[in-house]
Design an enzyme around this catalytic site. Sequence first.
Site, PDB file in Angstrom:
ATOM      1  CB  CYS A 234      49.613  63.648  40.281  1.00 42.72           C
ATOM      2  SG  CYS A 234      51.320  63.500  40.883  1.00 42.72           S
TER       3      CYS A 234
ATOM      4  CG  HIS B 252      50.952  62.974  35.442  1.00 42.74           C
ATOM      5  ND1 HIS B 252      50.251  64.101  35.783  1.00 42.74           N
ATOM      6  CD2 HIS B 252      51.821  62.745  36.463  1.00 42.74           C
ATOM      7  CE1 HIS B 252      50.677  64.560  36.944  1.00 42.74           C
ATOM      8  NE2 HIS B 252      51.626  63.747  37.386  1.00 42.74           N
TER       9      HIS B 252
END
Length: 518
Positions: A337, A448
């Site tokens: 991310c 994630h």
Amino acid sequence: MSQSIMIQGTASDVGKSVLVAGLCRIFTQDGHRCAPFKSQNMALNSGITANGDEMGRAQIFQAEAAGIAPDVRMNPVLLKPTSDRKSQVILMGKVLCDMDAVSYHQFKPQLQNQIHEVYQSLAREHDIMVLEGAGSPAEINLRDRDIVNMGMAEMIDAPVILVADIDRGGVFASIYGTLALLAESERARVKGVIINKFRGDVALLMPGVRQIEELTGVPVLGVMPYLQVDLEDEDGVVLQSGKYKQAKANDKEENTLDIVVIQLPHISNFTDFNALAAQPDVRLRYVARPELLGAPDLIIVPGSKNTLGDLCYLNESGLASCIIAQHNQGKPVIGICGGFQIMGKRLIDGVESGIDEMDGLGLLDCETVFARNKITTQVTGQIHPNVTGLFAPGKSLPLIGYEIHMGETTRGQHTRPFTVITSRNKKALQFEDGAINEQGSAAGTYIHGLFDNADFTRTLLNQLRAGKGIAPLPLSQFSYQLYKEQQFDILADAMRQHIDIEEIYKIMQQQQQNRSAV
């Protein structure tokens, strides 16, 4: 009408979240439909529900303990700090706005009715609700607009159990002081105390237990030992203590892999790496200073709630140059991310921090442009079939995870896709995502939960083992999901042994009878 119990604490990080998970597990084992609830959570660890709603990770793992799917109603308000003074306010899983502390305190009364309605909606579907407070109910400067501690308990007329952490010292003073600062009606709501994280012979503690019961009139329902149970922590305060999985040594495996996660000031979703830390051959370290980096087998740049600010930190601390030097010496680097964005060549727009643009680490030929729209999705996909280098043995392995990010990243000519997304929030699509360099030694993704995927993780770790001349471990040797279930059961068993669970049942039943009689 459902029963309820609320766990409040004498301070932050006293173990409220874990004890709530344990109660959820116990009540579920006993055949009750149980759900967790925290009206307002401040944390940078968040996750995504099946509907694409963002909520705190603590309530997600509490729902897992109860054997149910996470539901945004379990955490209607989530605050994600973007600086020391401001937080992003997420209401029912969607971004509302950014607010400073004063503005949010003034805004809280407007949330009360919605929080009450959401709670009642969830309570109608369950037999027992286990509520969690935040910080301490004795924060008297915030009491007039409280929506998460005694304000929430009063809203739904819930009995309260106060948790105090003896490991930090001053446990009896914290119990006495907390109760002394409560209003009389609030003190009457506290039906018991749990002393948490005790080390040693409990017999030596009992004189103090008897005296605090006499002084406060509140019974101590149990003394929980300091457990070596591996469950998620709510937020980065545990990283700041320097104790969180810093030196996870494995007694069964001499040939451990040294994996470093860069400890960014605004690190988010560090729970991404719990599955790695639990592996039988991994020593996971969080590193915030260049001199502690060493020469790890893998470097991970994690997510961030202030990507540009954390990139400044990497440059100023010297960590940026150390990461680049390690990569140049052959050490692989993975970015998740915000870490993926940091690994690129350029980051543009000051949406997050007021900085117009910055050069990234340059490990990936990518450019990120930040946007105000936030992507929050559960995803399925696979490792791209054309990946090279370290990740080549993982070609086409399936992935499940979630995305939480603001910004779009485009790949340059010297990178190729790292993953293929095949669904977002259960809607089928085909989208090439992430990036990997031509050598296959640096990769980034927005997914994630990447390391929760057992086959991908073991394949990657076996490649790292091969680089050290160590034999691989079988793909099926370790299941993180089974491991988490075992940890929940260990917690529940310990709580049954050390806490008077029958008394907690009686407290809930008495409160329910009192409500019915009114």
